[in-house]
Write an enzyme that holds these catalytic residues in place. Structure first.
Site, PDB file in Angstrom:
ATOM      1  N   GLU A 165       1.324  20.091 -32.322  1.00 48.69           N
ATOM      2  CA  GLU A 165       0.034  19.475 -32.010  1.00 48.69           C
ATOM      3  C   GLU A 165       0.129  18.110 -31.327  1.00 48.69           C
ATOM      4  O   GLU A 165      -0.292  17.085 -31.890  1.00 48.69           O
ATOM      5  CB  GLU A 165      -0.812  19.350 -33.290  1.00 48.69           C
ATOM      6  CG  GLU A 165      -1.039  20.671 -34.008  1.00 48.69           C
ATOM      7  CD  GLU A 165      -2.048  20.571 -35.142  1.00 48.69           C
ATOM      8  OE1 GLU A 165      -2.465  19.452 -35.477  1.00 48.69           O
ATOM      9  OE2 GLU A 165      -2.422  21.621 -35.687  1.00 48.69           O
ATOM     10  N   GLU A 203      -0.541  28.131 -37.511  1.00 50.42           N
ATOM     11  CA  GLU A 203      -1.261  27.540 -38.639  1.00 50.42           C
ATOM     12  C   GLU A 203      -2.687  28.068 -38.642  1.00 50.42           C
ATOM     13  O   GLU A 203      -3.338  28.104 -37.593  1.00 50.42           O
ATOM     14  CB  GLU A 203      -1.363  26.006 -38.541  1.00 50.42           C
ATOM     15  CG  GLU A 203      -0.119  25.257 -38.910  1.00 50.42           C
ATOM     16  CD  GLU A 203      -0.296  23.740 -38.829  1.00 50.42           C
ATOM     17  OE1 GLU A 203      -1.427  23.244 -39.047  1.00 50.42           O
ATOM     18  OE2 GLU A 203       0.691  23.063 -38.531  1.00 50.42           O
TER      19      GLU A 203
HETATM   20  C1  FCB Z   1      -2.924  20.515 -38.761  1.00 52.42           C
HETATM   21  C2  FCB Z   1      -1.566  19.922 -39.063  1.00 52.42           C
HETATM   22  C3  FCB Z   1      -1.063  20.218 -40.450  1.00 52.42           C
HETATM   23  C4  FCB Z   1      -2.168  20.167 -41.474  1.00 52.42           C
HETATM   24  C5  FCB Z   1      -3.342  21.000 -41.034  1.00 52.42           C
HETATM   25  C6  FCB Z   1      -4.468  21.055 -42.020  1.00 52.42           C
HETATM   26  O1  FCB Z   1      -3.535  19.779 -37.775  1.00 52.42           O
HETATM   27  O2  FCB Z   1      -0.619  20.404 -38.136  1.00 52.42           O
HETATM   28  O3  FCB Z   1      -0.019  19.332 -40.727  1.00 52.42           O
HETATM   29  O4  FCB Z   1      -2.516  18.877 -41.722  1.00 52.42           O
HETATM   30  O5  FCB Z   1      -3.825  20.523 -39.822  1.00 52.42           O
END
Ligand code: FCB
Length: 465
Positions: A178, A372
């Protein structure tokens, strides 16, 4: 994989099945779980400093202890095995491996990851390593952090050291997690470390992060990495009124800052013209040197998609710029009429299917993985149980959306839940819980939530009932 064969696989049974070989897993990040902040030669990262700065982080929480994963990794890998995970995505703490940021390798830091990798492989779980998930050595921040071009080269040095030690056993590598957050939350809105609030610095940081991605991808490949990837937090940005050209332009602008600013240089070899105009407007265009875009476009094998929520925007004259989206004057983020999680993030799985299909259409050569996805809810422990039906609902809805995207032609290879464990949620400290497994921070007891059991069943049947 062609669309037809995928559809055949998906519709061959009454249950909702994912393609054969679909990779199921969960993700974490070093600073959020490891603890052991001063052990075996680790130096402070920007998050150690930021979390100690009064007023920056919920109740002054830090990652000093976190989930003590550094010492409890065997127990945690056993939990992963119980869940049936095929993939475990974790990140390396740069200040463990290179305590002075750029100099000699601290083998004791790498020893930890060596042990972890062996433990995973011993349980049949594929390690997937992210080089950089936000814990920059503080010593590098003191030299300008990501606004300093050298940092990009130091990331490549970290890649070289890590792949030399672990590359014989780790096939899948990710350069960055990210970069939007590192750049814009770290240097523009300042809600993440290092907490600077300078749009010019944010654009400089973004470019050096992307340059670092390209250089690190090259270094990983040279070191024998078999699968190289980049993880972006992508957002499906929607216009409040799709018939209004001003709303469409607003959505296009936020889409640029959130998505195309990263996707286009990595996958098409150039920044989009509207984003180059922003570099210029904020006086940061000078950091982009001839040849940089070719470096950033180093081939990758997989694009990691972190998806949590869509965004809804409209044009409204007089709206000030959002701090995290420099240059977004006149654009308003609109509340969405959907339920929200404990983070106040809107829950709308159609954002995930739309996003995956858009990526498949716009960047068709690159296979995708959801690296994620998950949700924080205010979990309640009752005896030995956390009945987190909300989280199950969130995951179920998003898996259905992912499945629909595959049926529509997206080359989605896997899905990783965020997160294995409750952990340090950055500025929110330990106040927000995203885990499949509950962590009692007083005792470090791990307690699989109902969602963990549910997810194990999903993995076991490679689909949803
Ligand atoms: C993302 C991050 C991770 C976590 C999630 C909820 O942006 O990569 O580390 O904090 O959000």
């Amino acid at each position: 994989m062609t669309i037809t064969s995928t559809q055949e696989q998906l519709t061959g049974t009454d249950e909702l099945r994912f393609p054969a070989g679909f990779r199921w897993g969960a993700a974490t990040a070093s600073y959020q779980i490891e603890g052991a902040a001063t052990e075996d030669g680790r130096t402070p990262s920007i998050w150690d400093v930021f979390s100690r700065t009064p007023g920056k982080v919920f109740e002054g929480h830090s990652g000093d202890v976190a989930c003590e994963h550094y010492h409890r990794y065997r127990e945690d890998v056993a939990l992963m095995a119980q869940l049936g995970l095929g993939v475990y995505r974790f990140s390396l703490a740069w200040p463990r491996i290179k305590p002075d940021g750029s100099g000699p390798v601290n083998q004791r830091g790498l020893d930890f990851y060596d042990r972890l990798v062996d433990e995973l492989l011993g349980h049949g779980i594929d390690p997937m390593i992210t080089l950089y998930h936000w814990d920059l050595p503080q010593v590098l921040e003191e030299r300008g952090g990501w606004t300093n071009r050298d940092t990009a080269h130091y990331l490549a040095d970290l890649a070289t050291a890590a792949v030399a030690r672990l590359g014989d056993r780790v096939a899948t590598w990710t350069t960055l997690n990210e970069p939007w957050c590192s750049g814009f939350l770290g240097y523009a809105s300042g809600v993440h470390a290092p907490g600077r609030q300078e749009p010019k610095a944010a654009f400089e940081a973004v470019h050096h992060l992307m340059l670092g991605h390209g250089l690190a991808a090259r270094a990983l490949r040279a070191g024998g990495a078999r699968e190289v990837s980049l993880t972006l937090n992508l957002t499906d940005v929607r216009p409040a009124n799709p018939a209004d050209p001003h709303d469409l332009a607003a959505a296009r602008h936020i889409d640029g800052l959130q998505n195309r600013l990263f996707l286009d240089p990595a996958l098409r070899g150039h920044y989009p013209p509207d984003m180059l105009a922003l570099f210029e407007r904020f006086g940061a265009a000078g950091v982009i040197r001839p040849g940089d875009e070719a470096v950033i476009a180093a081939p990758i094998d997989l694009l990691g998609v972190n998806y949590y929520q869509p965004a809804l925007v409209r044009a409204r004259v007089g709206t000030p710029s959002s701090a995290a989206h420099p240059g977004s004057e006149g654009i308003e983020f609109v509340d969405q009429a959907v339920p929200v999680t404990a983070m106040d993030w809107p829950v709308d799985p159609t954002g995930l299917s739309d996003l995956l299909l858009r990526l498949a259409a716009d960047y068709p050569e690159t296979p995708l993985m959801v690296t994620e996805n998950g949700a924080a809810y205010d979990d309640v422990v009752e005896g030995d149980r956390v009945a987190d039906a909300d989280r199950i609902g969130y995951l179920d809805g998003h898996l259905r959306a992912a499945h629909a995207a595959i049926a529509g032609g997206a080359d989605l290879r896997g899905y990783l839940a965020w997160s294995l464990l409750d952990n340090y949620e950055w500025g929110y400290g330990y106040g927000k819980r995203f885990g499949l497994v509950h962590v009692d921070y007083d005792t470090q007891r791990r307690l699989p939530k109902d969602s963990a059991r549910w997810y194990a069943e999903v993995i076991g049947r490679n689909g949803l009932a």
